[in-house]
Design a protein around this motif. Structure first.
Motif, PDB file in Angstrom:
ATOM      1  N   SER A 159      -1.357  -5.805   1.029  1.00 33.07           N
ATOM      2  CA  SER A 159      -0.490  -5.266  -0.023  1.00 33.07           C
ATOM      3  C   SER A 159      -0.690  -3.755  -0.096  1.00 33.07           C
ATOM      4  O   SER A 159      -1.593  -3.277  -0.782  1.00 33.07           O
ATOM      5  CB  SER A 159      -0.814  -5.917  -1.372  1.00 33.07           C
ATOM      6  N   PHE A 161       0.275   0.338  -0.643  1.00 32.91           N
ATOM      7  CA  PHE A 161       1.035   1.343  -1.392  1.00 32.91           C
ATOM      8  C   PHE A 161       1.908   2.114  -0.400  1.00 32.91           C
ATOM      9  O   PHE A 161       1.510   2.368   0.731  1.00 32.91           O
ATOM     10  CB  PHE A 161       0.060   2.297  -2.086  1.00 32.91           C
ATOM     11  N   ASP A 162       3.087   2.512  -0.828  1.00 36.24           N
ATOM     12  CA  ASP A 162       3.961   3.324   0.026  1.00 36.24           C
ATOM     13  C   ASP A 162       3.461   4.771   0.005  1.00 36.24           C
ATOM     14  O   ASP A 162       3.681   5.502  -0.962  1.00 36.24           O
ATOM     15  CB  ASP A 162       5.404   3.246  -0.480  1.00 36.24           C
ATOM     16  N   SER A 163       2.785   5.174   1.074  1.00 37.35           N
ATOM     17  CA  SER A 163       2.170   6.506   1.122  1.00 37.35           C
ATOM     18  C   SER A 163       3.067   7.551   1.772  1.00 37.35           C
ATOM     19  O   SER A 163       2.597   8.605   2.193  1.00 37.35           O
ATOM     20  CB  SER A 163       0.837   6.430   1.877  1.00 37.35           C
ATOM     21  N   SER A 178      -1.832  -1.397  -3.103  1.00 35.78           N
ATOM     22  CA  SER A 178      -0.782  -1.087  -4.073  1.00 35.78           C
ATOM     23  C   SER A 178      -1.311  -1.012  -5.504  1.00 35.78           C
ATOM     24  O   SER A 178      -0.587  -0.556  -6.401  1.00 35.78           O
ATOM     25  CB  SER A 178       0.331  -2.137  -3.997  1.00 35.78           C
ATOM     26  N   ARG A 181      -2.611   4.238  -7.723  1.00 36.84           N
ATOM     27  CA  ARG A 181      -1.436   5.003  -8.124  1.00 36.84           C
ATOM     28  C   ARG A 181      -1.672   6.483  -7.823  1.00 36.84           C
ATOM     29  O   ARG A 181      -2.820   6.946  -7.797  1.00 36.84           O
ATOM     30  CB  ARG A 181      -1.166   4.822  -9.617  1.00 36.84           C
TER      31      ARG A 181
END
Length: 326
Positions: A159, A161-163, A178, A181
């Motif tokens: 899962s 995070f869109d980096s 994800s 933050r």
């Protein structure tokens, strides 16, 4: 009837797949198990309770560098050779001690399960086994740690995070879960945070020119100066006129390593908040980007008062070691 037909078809596909793997000579092994940084030692009780066991514990349960309290590299459990069978062979990391055989240290992968690293240390006598352990200590620790980082990264990848914002601004790809933050994002600095029950785990990503960090003995001085200036600019404390600095009472540990096939300076130490009572461990990696004449600096730090922090720092290290420069 339709359900039975579907079930029969599914079973047929599975069996055909297994037969194809067997026909191609591929060995089918079950999945390994175990918590991150938990290691199984297979050794007779007499060896474990004597000098061989002391040597093993001295190597594999040595304190982790850079933590604010002593915590072992690995949490070790031991079992005698005669009961090592069945489910117990599925542990992801295993050290096996064999007395009465020629002296040697062998590293094998996916022996009983997958993924798995099994290290067999042998010798005719206790002294020979201890010599093998101590001579190959760095190699043994490195093999087990690589297996655990690989497993941690596999779990992180479930899962992500869109980096992309980081890649767009800094030309850096990094994989983190994800649940984190982005708290601060500028053209040249990112502050990434994760809340935990007793505090937080944070990452910082930024760039500095190559001449900001000198080689050799001066490197640690430059890194401390660099991270203190970043802390003053970006990481403010809870109170007015407070910010993150490097704890001056403890000299940081500094090592050379490789990330993304690039020379990297690894620094471990303790951070604190100036004029406040907050502190914790940090790991800082300065990755040499010769093409762009810069260091990409990725740092992780933990604030978690009164609890163990080894596994938090290990998660941050696993994230940082996924870094690639585009």
């Amino acid at each position: 009837m339709k359900k039975l037909t579907t079930l029969a078809l599914l079973l047929f596909v599975v069996l055909v797949g297994c037969d194809e793997k067997k026909s191609k000579g591929q060995r089918i092994v079950p999945s390994s198990s175990g918590n991150i940084n938990e290691l199984l030692v297979v050794a007779d009780n007499l060896l474990w309770e004597d000098s061989v066991g002391e040597s093993i514990r001295g190597i594999l349960a040595a304190p982790v560098h850079g933590l604010s309290q002593d915590e072992p590299l690995f949490s070790i459990s031991q079992m005698p050779t005669q009961v090592f069978s069945g489910f117990t062979t599925k542990n992801r990391t295993i050290l096996k001690i064999e007395k009465g055989k020629a002296a040697g240290t062998k590293i094998a992968h996916d022996v009983f399960a997958k993924p798995q690293t099994v290290i067999v240390v042998s010798g005719q006598t206790d002294a020979e086994i201890i010599e093998q352990l101590e001579t190959n200590a760095d190699k043994i620790v490195d093999a087990f740690k690589k297996e655990e980082i690989k497993e941690k990264q596999r779990r992180i990848n479930l899962s992500l995070f869109d980096s992309k914002p980081i890649e767009d601004k800094l030309g850096v790809s990094i994989k983190f879960p994800s649940v984190y933050r982005i708290a601060t994002a500028t053209d040249d600095f990112f502050w990434i945070r994760k809340d935990i029950q007793t505090g937080n785990m944070d990452l910082m990503i930024y760039e500095v020119p190559l001449d900001r960090i000198r080689k050799g003995d001066s490197a640690v001085i430059d890194i401390v100066r660099m991270r203190d200036s970043i802390g003053e600019k970006h990481i403010q404390g809870r109170l007015e006129n407070t910010h993150m600095i490097t704890e001056k009472a403890y000299a940081p540990y500094i090592f050379e390593t490789i990330i993304d096939n690039k020379p990297t300076i690894e620094t471990k130490g303790i951070w604190e908040v100036k004029n406040d009572f907050m502190s914790g461990p940090f790991i800082n990696y300065a990755i040499e980007d010769e093409i762009n004449k810069r260091y990409i600096v990725v740092e992780g730090y933990v604030f978690a008062p009164s609890i163990n922090k080894r596994d938090y720092i290990f998660e941050l290290e696993s994230i940082i070691r996924s870094t690639t420069i585009k």
